[in-house]
Design a protein around this motif. Structure first.
Motif, PDB file in Angstrom:
ATOM      1  N   SER A 109      16.796  -7.438 -29.977  1.00 24.13           N
ATOM      2  CA  SER A 109      16.340  -8.616 -30.696  1.00 24.13           C
ATOM      3  C   SER A 109      15.260  -9.359 -29.911  1.00 24.13           C
ATOM      4  O   SER A 109      14.222  -9.738 -30.462  1.00 24.13           O
ATOM      5  CB  SER A 109      17.522  -9.550 -30.976  1.00 24.13           C
ATOM      6  N   ALA A 110      15.491  -9.525 -28.619  1.00 29.82           N
ATOM      7  CA  ALA A 110      14.559 -10.291 -27.785  1.00 29.82           C
ATOM      8  C   ALA A 110      13.196  -9.618 -27.654  1.00 29.82           C
ATOM      9  O   ALA A 110      12.184 -10.295 -27.423  1.00 29.82           O
ATOM     10  CB  ALA A 110      15.167 -10.513 -26.401  1.00 29.82           C
ATOM     11  N   ILE A 111      13.150  -8.303 -27.814  1.00 30.57           N
ATOM     12  CA  ILE A 111      11.868  -7.593 -27.643  1.00 30.57           C
ATOM     13  C   ILE A 111      10.980  -7.710 -28.877  1.00 30.57           C
ATOM     14  O   ILE A 111       9.775  -7.433 -28.820  1.00 30.57           O
ATOM     15  CB  ILE A 111      12.121  -6.102 -27.318  1.00 30.57           C
ATOM     16  N   GLN A 112      11.539  -8.182 -29.999  1.00 31.97           N
ATOM     17  CA  GLN A 112      10.781  -8.203 -31.256  1.00 31.97           C
ATOM     18  C   GLN A 112       9.430  -8.934 -31.161  1.00 31.97           C
ATOM     19  O   GLN A 112       8.415  -8.384 -31.597  1.00 31.97           O
ATOM     20  CB  GLN A 112      11.632  -8.814 -32.373  1.00 31.97           C
ATOM     21  N   PRO A 113       9.354 -10.156 -30.590  1.00 33.66           N
ATOM     22  CA  PRO A 113       8.049 -10.822 -30.525  1.00 33.66           C
ATOM     23  C   PRO A 113       7.006 -10.039 -29.728  1.00 33.66           C
ATOM     24  O   PRO A 113       5.823 -10.042 -30.085  1.00 33.66           O
ATOM     25  CB  PRO A 113       8.383 -12.161 -29.842  1.00 33.66           C
ATOM     26  N   ALA A 114       7.442  -9.355 -28.673  1.00 36.19           N
ATOM     27  CA  ALA A 114       6.510  -8.566 -27.878  1.00 36.19           C
ATOM     28  C   ALA A 114       5.993  -7.374 -28.681  1.00 36.19           C
ATOM     29  O   ALA A 114       4.806  -7.020 -28.604  1.00 36.19           O
ATOM     30  CB  ALA A 114       7.184  -8.084 -26.595  1.00 36.19           C
ATOM     31  N   VAL A 115       6.881  -6.752 -29.459  1.00 38.95           N
ATOM     32  CA  VAL A 115       6.465  -5.638 -30.315  1.00 38.95           C
ATOM     33  C   VAL A 115       5.471  -6.140 -31.366  1.00 38.95           C
ATOM     34  O   VAL A 115       4.445  -5.496 -31.638  1.00 38.95           O
ATOM     35  CB  VAL A 115       7.685  -4.978 -30.993  1.00 38.95           C
ATOM     36  N   GLU A 116       5.748  -7.307 -31.933  1.00 38.33           N
ATOM     37  CA  GLU A 116       4.842  -7.873 -32.939  1.00 38.33           C
ATOM     38  C   GLU A 116       3.487  -8.228 -32.329  1.00 38.33           C
ATOM     39  O   GLU A 116       2.443  -8.062 -32.973  1.00 38.33           O
ATOM     40  CB  GLU A 116       5.488  -9.104 -33.573  1.00 38.33           C
ATOM     41  N   ALA A 117       3.494  -8.689 -31.065  1.00 32.28           N
ATOM     42  CA  ALA A 117       2.229  -8.974 -30.378  1.00 32.28           C
ATOM     43  C   ALA A 117       1.423  -7.697 -30.183  1.00 32.28           C
ATOM     44  O   ALA A 117       0.191  -7.691 -30.344  1.00 32.28           O
ATOM     45  CB  ALA A 117       2.503  -9.639 -29.030  1.00 32.28           C
ATOM     46  N   ALA A 118       2.104  -6.613 -29.855  1.00 36.86           N
ATOM     47  CA  ALA A 118       1.429  -5.320 -29.724  1.00 36.86           C
ATOM     48  C   ALA A 118       0.869  -4.862 -31.066  1.00 36.86           C
ATOM     49  O   ALA A 118      -0.256  -4.337 -31.136  1.00 36.86           O
ATOM     50  CB  ALA A 118       2.399  -4.277 -29.169  1.00 36.86           C
ATOM     51  N   ASN A 119       1.637  -5.086 -32.137  1.00 40.88           N
ATOM     52  CA  ASN A 119       1.159  -4.748 -33.483  1.00 40.88           C
ATOM     53  C   ASN A 119      -0.143  -5.494 -33.796  1.00 40.88           C
ATOM     54  O   ASN A 119      -1.092  -4.903 -34.325  1.00 40.88           O
ATOM     55  CB  ASN A 119       2.204  -5.104 -34.536  1.00 40.88           C
ATOM     56  N   GLN A 120      -0.174  -6.786 -33.463  1.00 43.43           N
ATOM     57  CA  GLN A 120      -1.372  -7.595 -33.734  1.00 43.43           C
ATOM     58  C   GLN A 120      -2.573  -7.122 -32.924  1.00 43.43           C
ATOM     59  O   GLN A 120      -3.716  -7.253 -33.355  1.00 43.43           O
ATOM     60  CB  GLN A 120      -1.077  -9.062 -33.430  1.00 43.43           C
ATOM     61  N   ALA A 121      -2.294  -6.540 -31.752  1.00 43.14           N
ATOM     62  CA  ALA A 121      -3.366  -6.014 -30.898  1.00 43.14           C
ATOM     63  C   ALA A 121      -3.705  -4.559 -31.248  1.00 43.14           C
ATOM     64  O   ALA A 121      -4.512  -3.931 -30.560  1.00 43.14           O
ATOM     65  CB  ALA A 121      -2.952  -6.114 -29.434  1.00 43.14           C
ATOM     66  N   ASN A 122      -3.084  -4.051 -32.323  1.00 45.27           N
ATOM     67  CA  ASN A 122      -3.299  -2.666 -32.766  1.00 45.27           C
ATOM     68  C   ASN A 122      -2.957  -1.641 -31.695  1.00 45.27           C
ATOM     69  O   ASN A 122      -3.621  -0.608 -31.553  1.00 45.27           O
ATOM     70  CB  ASN A 122      -4.749  -2.466 -33.248  1.00 45.27           C
ATOM     71  N   ILE A 123      -1.901  -1.941 -30.924  1.00 45.21           N
ATOM     72  CA  ILE A 123      -1.410  -1.009 -29.912  1.00 45.21           C
ATOM     73  C   ILE A 123      -0.109  -0.405 -30.433  1.00 45.21           C
ATOM     74  O   ILE A 123       0.865  -1.128 -30.643  1.00 45.21           O
ATOM     75  CB  ILE A 123      -1.165  -1.714 -28.567  1.00 45.21           C
ATOM     76  N   PRO A 124      -0.057   0.906 -30.661  1.00 41.59           N
ATOM     77  CA  PRO A 124       1.182   1.518 -31.158  1.00 41.59           C
ATOM     78  C   PRO A 124       2.312   1.403 -30.146  1.00 41.59           C
ATOM     79  O   PRO A 124       2.080   1.447 -28.930  1.00 41.59           O
ATOM     80  CB  PRO A 124       0.789   2.972 -31.399  1.00 41.59           C
TER      81      PRO A 124
END
Length: 310
Positions: A109-124
Protein backbone atom coordinates in the motif's frame (compact mmCIF):
# COMPACT_ATOMS: atom_id res chain seq x y z
CA UNK A 1 -24.80 37.18 -45.59
CA UNK A 2 -24.40 37.06 -41.83
CA UNK A 3 -25.91 33.57 -41.75
CA UNK A 4 -23.54 32.41 -44.47
CA UNK A 5 -20.51 33.71 -42.52
CA UNK A 6 -21.70 31.98 -39.34
CA UNK A 7 -22.11 28.74 -41.28
CA UNK A 8 -18.58 29.00 -42.67
CA UNK A 9 -17.21 29.69 -39.20
CA UNK A 10 -19.08 26.69 -37.75
CA UNK A 11 -17.76 24.37 -40.46
CA UNK A 12 -14.25 25.73 -39.96
CA UNK A 13 -14.49 25.18 -36.21
CA UNK A 14 -15.67 21.60 -36.68
CA UNK A 15 -12.88 20.93 -39.16
CA UNK A 16 -10.31 22.36 -36.78
CA UNK A 17 -11.72 20.27 -33.93
CA UNK A 18 -11.47 17.23 -36.19
CA UNK A 19 -7.84 18.03 -36.96
CA UNK A 20 -7.08 18.45 -33.27
CA UNK A 21 -8.75 15.14 -32.47
CA UNK A 22 -6.69 13.39 -35.13
CA UNK A 23 -3.52 14.99 -33.81
CA UNK A 24 -4.31 13.89 -30.25
CA UNK A 25 -5.02 10.36 -31.38
CA UNK A 26 -1.70 10.17 -33.17
CA UNK A 27 0.00 11.54 -30.09
CA UNK A 28 -1.51 8.90 -27.83
CA UNK A 29 -0.54 6.18 -30.28
CA UNK A 30 3.03 7.48 -30.33
CA UNK A 31 3.08 7.56 -26.52
CA UNK A 32 2.00 3.92 -26.38
CA UNK A 33 4.83 2.87 -28.68
CA UNK A 34 7.96 1.83 -26.78
CA UNK A 35 11.20 3.58 -27.64
CA UNK A 36 13.29 0.48 -28.19
CA UNK A 37 16.64 0.20 -26.43
CA UNK A 38 19.32 -2.46 -26.27
CA UNK A 39 20.31 -3.94 -22.86
CA UNK A 40 23.62 -2.04 -22.89
CA UNK A 41 21.74 1.25 -23.35
CA UNK A 42 19.50 0.79 -20.31
CA UNK A 43 19.83 2.24 -16.82
CA UNK A 44 17.85 0.09 -14.39
CA UNK A 45 16.78 1.37 -10.98
CA UNK A 46 16.38 -1.36 -8.36
CA UNK A 47 14.66 -0.88 -4.99
CA UNK A 48 14.89 -3.88 -2.64
CA UNK A 49 12.84 -4.05 0.57
CA UNK A 50 15.85 -5.17 2.64
CA UNK A 51 19.31 -6.54 1.94
CA UNK A 52 19.42 -7.86 5.50
CA UNK A 53 17.42 -10.88 4.30
CA UNK A 54 19.39 -13.50 2.29
CA UNK A 55 16.39 -14.12 0.06
CA UNK A 56 16.37 -10.56 -1.24
CA UNK A 57 20.15 -10.52 -1.55
CA UNK A 58 19.69 -13.44 -3.96
CA UNK A 59 16.97 -11.53 -5.84
CA UNK A 60 19.38 -8.61 -6.20
CA UNK A 61 22.19 -10.94 -7.29
CA UNK A 62 19.95 -12.41 -9.99
CA UNK A 63 19.33 -8.93 -11.36
CA UNK A 64 22.94 -7.76 -11.26
CA UNK A 65 24.33 -11.03 -12.66
CA UNK A 66 22.13 -10.81 -15.76
CA UNK A 67 22.83 -7.07 -15.99
CA UNK A 68 26.60 -7.66 -15.95
CA UNK A 69 26.27 -10.28 -18.67
CA UNK A 70 24.52 -7.70 -20.87
CA UNK A 71 26.50 -4.58 -19.89
CA UNK A 72 23.39 -3.03 -18.33
CA UNK A 73 23.89 -0.32 -15.72
CA UNK A 74 22.01 -0.88 -12.45
CA UNK A 75 21.48 1.47 -9.50
CA UNK A 76 20.50 -0.56 -6.42
CA UNK A 77 18.96 0.87 -3.24
CA UNK A 78 18.22 -0.90 0.06
CA UNK A 79 15.00 0.27 1.75
CA UNK A 80 16.02 -1.42 5.04
CA UNK A 81 12.40 -2.52 5.57
CA UNK A 82 11.35 1.14 5.86
CA UNK A 83 8.50 2.08 3.52
CA UNK A 84 9.23 5.82 3.86
CA UNK A 85 12.87 5.30 2.94
CA UNK A 86 11.81 3.17 -0.02
CA UNK A 87 9.52 5.92 -1.31
CA UNK A 88 12.40 8.40 -1.08
CA UNK A 89 14.74 5.92 -2.78
CA UNK A 90 12.33 5.49 -5.67
CA UNK A 91 11.92 9.26 -5.98
CA UNK A 92 15.72 9.56 -6.19
CA UNK A 93 15.86 6.90 -8.91
CA UNK A 94 13.16 8.75 -10.86
CA UNK A 95 15.22 11.96 -10.60
CA UNK A 96 18.20 10.06 -12.01
CA UNK A 97 16.11 9.33 -15.13
CA UNK A 98 16.39 5.56 -14.99
CA UNK A 99 14.75 3.75 -17.90
CA UNK A 100 12.89 1.20 -15.77
CA UNK A 101 12.25 0.51 -12.09
CA UNK A 102 12.43 -2.94 -10.50
CA UNK A 103 10.71 -2.63 -7.11
CA UNK A 104 10.39 -5.19 -4.31
CA UNK A 105 7.99 -3.30 -2.00
CA UNK A 106 8.28 -3.16 1.77
CA UNK A 107 4.55 -2.44 1.94
CA UNK A 108 2.22 -2.91 -1.03
CA UNK A 109 0.00 0.00 0.00
CA UNK A 110 2.74 2.45 0.98
CA UNK A 111 4.58 2.00 -2.33
CA UNK A 112 1.56 3.11 -4.39
CA UNK A 113 2.41 6.86 -4.55
CA UNK A 114 5.95 6.07 -5.68
CA UNK A 115 4.64 3.77 -8.42
CA UNK A 116 2.22 6.50 -9.52
CA UNK A 117 5.10 9.01 -9.60
CA UNK A 118 7.01 6.64 -11.87
CA UNK A 119 3.92 6.32 -14.07
CA UNK A 120 3.76 10.12 -14.41
CA UNK A 121 7.44 10.14 -15.40
CA UNK A 122 6.71 7.45 -18.03
CA UNK A 123 9.07 5.01 -16.32
CA UNK A 124 7.78 1.41 -16.44
CA UNK A 125 7.63 -0.42 -13.09
CA UNK A 126 8.26 -4.13 -12.60
CA UNK A 127 7.33 -5.52 -9.17
CA UNK A 128 9.16 -8.42 -7.54
CA UNK A 129 7.74 -10.89 -4.99
CA UNK A 130 5.23 -8.31 -3.74
CA UNK A 131 3.01 -6.06 -5.83
CA UNK A 132 1.68 -2.53 -5.44
CA UNK A 133 -1.92 -1.92 -4.37
CA UNK A 134 -2.22 0.87 -6.93
CA UNK A 135 -0.53 2.54 -9.86
CA UNK A 136 0.37 0.86 -13.12
CA UNK A 137 2.77 -2.06 -12.81
CA UNK A 138 4.06 -3.51 -16.08
CA UNK A 139 4.31 -6.98 -14.54
CA UNK A 140 4.62 -8.78 -11.22
CA UNK A 141 7.35 -11.42 -11.01
CA UNK A 142 6.48 -13.68 -8.09
CA UNK A 143 5.77 -17.18 -6.95
CA UNK A 144 2.15 -18.10 -6.34
CA UNK A 145 2.06 -17.22 -2.65
CA UNK A 146 -1.47 -18.53 -2.16
CA UNK A 147 -0.50 -21.95 -3.51
CA UNK A 148 2.62 -21.91 -1.31
CA UNK A 149 0.54 -21.28 1.82
CA UNK A 150 -1.76 -24.13 0.85
CA UNK A 151 1.25 -26.44 0.36
CA UNK A 152 2.41 -25.74 3.92
CA UNK A 153 -1.02 -26.37 5.44
CA UNK A 154 -1.59 -29.53 3.42
CA UNK A 155 1.73 -30.95 4.58
CA UNK A 156 0.76 -30.34 8.21
CA UNK A 157 -2.59 -32.08 7.71
CA UNK A 158 -0.84 -35.04 6.08
CA UNK A 159 1.66 -35.37 8.93
CA UNK A 160 -0.54 -34.52 11.93
CA UNK A 161 -4.10 -35.29 10.89
CA UNK A 162 -7.01 -32.90 11.16
CA UNK A 163 -7.56 -30.41 14.00
CA UNK A 164 -3.93 -30.44 15.15
CA UNK A 165 -2.97 -27.30 17.08
CA UNK A 166 -0.79 -25.02 14.96
CA UNK A 167 0.36 -21.39 14.92
CA UNK A 168 1.25 -18.97 12.16
CA UNK A 169 3.94 -16.28 12.11
CA UNK A 170 2.89 -13.53 9.73
CA UNK A 171 5.06 -11.16 7.72
CA UNK A 172 4.96 -7.38 7.47
CA UNK A 173 1.35 -6.13 7.69
CA UNK A 174 0.37 -4.60 4.36
CA UNK A 175 2.77 -6.64 2.23
CA UNK A 176 0.99 -8.57 -0.51
CA UNK A 177 3.07 -11.68 0.27
CA UNK A 178 1.79 -11.56 3.86
CA UNK A 179 -1.82 -11.43 2.71
CA UNK A 180 -1.43 -14.07 0.02
CA UNK A 181 0.58 -16.62 2.01
CA UNK A 182 -1.83 -16.19 4.90
CA UNK A 183 -4.79 -16.59 2.56
CA UNK A 184 -3.41 -19.84 1.16
CA UNK A 185 -2.65 -21.25 4.60
CA UNK A 186 -6.10 -20.30 5.90
CA UNK A 187 -7.79 -21.86 2.85
CA UNK A 188 -6.81 -25.26 4.22
CA UNK A 189 -6.25 -24.59 7.93
CA UNK A 190 -9.67 -23.07 8.65
CA UNK A 191 -11.35 -26.44 8.09
CA UNK A 192 -8.61 -28.97 8.77
CA UNK A 193 -6.35 -27.50 11.46
CA UNK A 194 -6.78 -25.68 14.77
CA UNK A 195 -4.92 -22.37 14.41
CA UNK A 196 -4.57 -21.33 18.06
CA UNK A 197 -2.57 -18.16 17.35
CA UNK A 198 -1.40 -16.03 14.43
CA UNK A 199 0.94 -13.09 15.05
CA UNK A 200 3.15 -10.80 12.99
CA UNK A 201 6.94 -11.07 13.25
CA UNK A 202 7.66 -8.76 10.28
CA UNK A 203 9.61 -11.34 8.23
CA UNK A 204 12.44 -10.91 10.79
CA UNK A 205 14.45 -13.71 12.44
CA UNK A 206 14.93 -12.01 15.81
CA UNK A 207 11.25 -11.08 15.98
CA UNK A 208 10.34 -14.62 14.98
CA UNK A 209 12.25 -15.90 18.02
CA UNK A 210 10.62 -13.39 20.39
CA UNK A 211 7.08 -13.91 19.08
CA UNK A 212 7.50 -17.69 19.25
CA UNK A 213 8.69 -17.45 22.86
CA UNK A 214 5.59 -15.45 23.73
CA UNK A 215 3.25 -17.85 21.93
CA UNK A 216 4.73 -20.85 23.77
CA UNK A 217 3.85 -19.31 27.12
CA UNK A 218 0.15 -19.80 26.44
CA UNK A 219 0.26 -22.57 23.82
CA UNK A 220 2.91 -25.03 24.92
CA UNK A 221 1.14 -27.98 23.26
CA UNK A 222 1.31 -26.81 19.63
CA UNK A 223 2.26 -29.37 16.99
CA UNK A 224 3.36 -27.16 14.11
CA UNK A 225 4.42 -23.66 13.08
CA UNK A 226 3.94 -22.07 9.67
CA UNK A 227 6.22 -19.06 9.26
CA UNK A 228 5.52 -16.93 6.21
CA UNK A 229 9.24 -16.69 5.49
CA UNK A 230 12.40 -18.61 6.37
CA UNK A 231 13.87 -15.91 8.59
CA UNK A 232 10.91 -16.11 10.98
CA UNK A 233 10.97 -19.92 10.76
CA UNK A 234 14.62 -20.02 11.83
CA UNK A 235 13.87 -17.66 14.72
CA UNK A 236 10.92 -19.82 15.80
CA UNK A 237 13.13 -22.90 15.60
CA UNK A 238 15.59 -21.35 18.08
CA UNK A 239 12.76 -20.59 20.50
CA UNK A 240 11.48 -24.16 20.25
CA UNK A 241 14.97 -25.57 20.81
CA UNK A 242 15.38 -23.43 23.93
CA UNK A 243 12.02 -24.72 25.20
CA UNK A 244 13.10 -28.33 24.62
CA UNK A 245 10.53 -28.93 21.89
CA UNK A 246 12.16 -30.95 19.13
CA UNK A 247 9.00 -32.63 17.80
CA UNK A 248 7.22 -29.52 16.49
CA UNK A 249 6.93 -29.19 12.70
CA UNK A 250 8.35 -25.85 11.52
CA UNK A 251 7.67 -24.84 7.93
CA UNK A 252 9.24 -21.77 6.34
CA UNK A 253 8.79 -20.06 2.99
CA UNK A 254 11.42 -18.79 0.52
CA UNK A 255 14.18 -21.40 0.33
CA UNK A 256 17.04 -19.11 1.38
CA UNK A 257 20.50 -20.61 1.95
CA UNK A 258 20.30 -20.68 5.76
CA UNK A 259 16.94 -22.44 5.65
CA UNK A 260 18.09 -25.02 3.11
CA UNK A 261 21.15 -25.77 5.26
CA UNK A 262 18.90 -26.17 8.31
CA UNK A 263 16.57 -28.50 6.40
CA UNK A 264 19.54 -30.56 5.23
CA UNK A 265 20.82 -30.76 8.82
CA UNK A 266 17.47 -32.19 9.93
CA UNK A 267 16.47 -29.16 12.04
CA UNK A 268 13.95 -27.09 10.07
CA UNK A 269 11.20 -29.42 8.86
CA UNK A 270 10.92 -27.82 5.48
CA UNK A 271 10.44 -24.73 3.37
CA UNK A 272 8.30 -23.70 0.44
CA UNK A 273 11.31 -22.91 -1.73
CA UNK A 274 11.24 -20.13 -4.25
CA UNK A 275 14.11 -19.44 -6.61
CA UNK A 276 15.07 -15.86 -5.76
CA UNK A 277 18.03 -15.61 -8.13
CA UNK A 278 15.82 -16.78 -10.97
CA UNK A 279 13.15 -14.29 -9.85
CA UNK A 280 15.63 -11.43 -10.21
CA UNK A 281 16.69 -12.63 -13.65
CA UNK A 282 13.08 -12.99 -14.80
CA UNK A 283 12.37 -9.39 -13.74
CA UNK A 284 15.30 -7.93 -15.66
CA UNK A 285 14.52 -10.13 -18.67
CA UNK A 286 10.99 -8.69 -18.62
CA UNK A 287 12.57 -5.22 -18.88
CA UNK A 288 14.71 -6.37 -21.81
CA UNK A 289 11.63 -7.80 -23.52
CA UNK A 290 9.67 -4.59 -22.98
CA UNK A 291 12.39 -2.40 -24.50
CA UNK A 292 12.76 -4.75 -27.47
CA UNK A 293 9.07 -4.25 -28.30
CA UNK A 294 7.85 -7.65 -27.08
CA UNK A 295 4.63 -8.18 -25.15
CA UNK A 296 5.14 -8.70 -21.40
CA UNK A 297 2.64 -10.78 -19.40
CA UNK A 298 0.97 -8.99 -16.48
CA UNK A 299 2.16 -11.76 -14.14
CA UNK A 300 5.28 -13.89 -14.48
CA UNK A 301 5.40 -16.99 -12.30
CA UNK A 302 8.56 -17.97 -10.46
CA UNK A 303 8.50 -21.70 -9.55
CA UNK A 304 7.88 -23.18 -6.08
CA UNK A 305 9.15 -26.44 -4.55
CA UNK A 306 8.41 -28.14 -1.23
CA UNK A 307 11.80 -29.00 0.29
CA UNK A 308 11.74 -31.36 3.29
CA UNK A 309 14.30 -32.82 5.68
CA UNK A 310 13.10 -36.36 4.97
Amino acid sequence: MKKILLGILAVGTLALAGCNAATLDKGSEATDKVAEKKPEELVVGVSISTLNNPFFVSVKDGITTLADENSTKTIVSDAQNDSSKQSNDVDDLIQQNVDVLLINPVDSSAIQPAVEAANQANIPVIALDRSSDGGDVLTLVASDNVVGGEMAANYMVEQLGEKAKVVQLEGIPGASATRERGEGFENIAKDKLDVVDSQSADFDRAKGLTVMENILQSNADIKAVFAQNDEMALGALEALKAAGKSDVIVMGFDGNDDALKSVKAGELTGTIAQQPTEMGKLALQAAYDYFSGKDVEKAIDSPLELVLNK
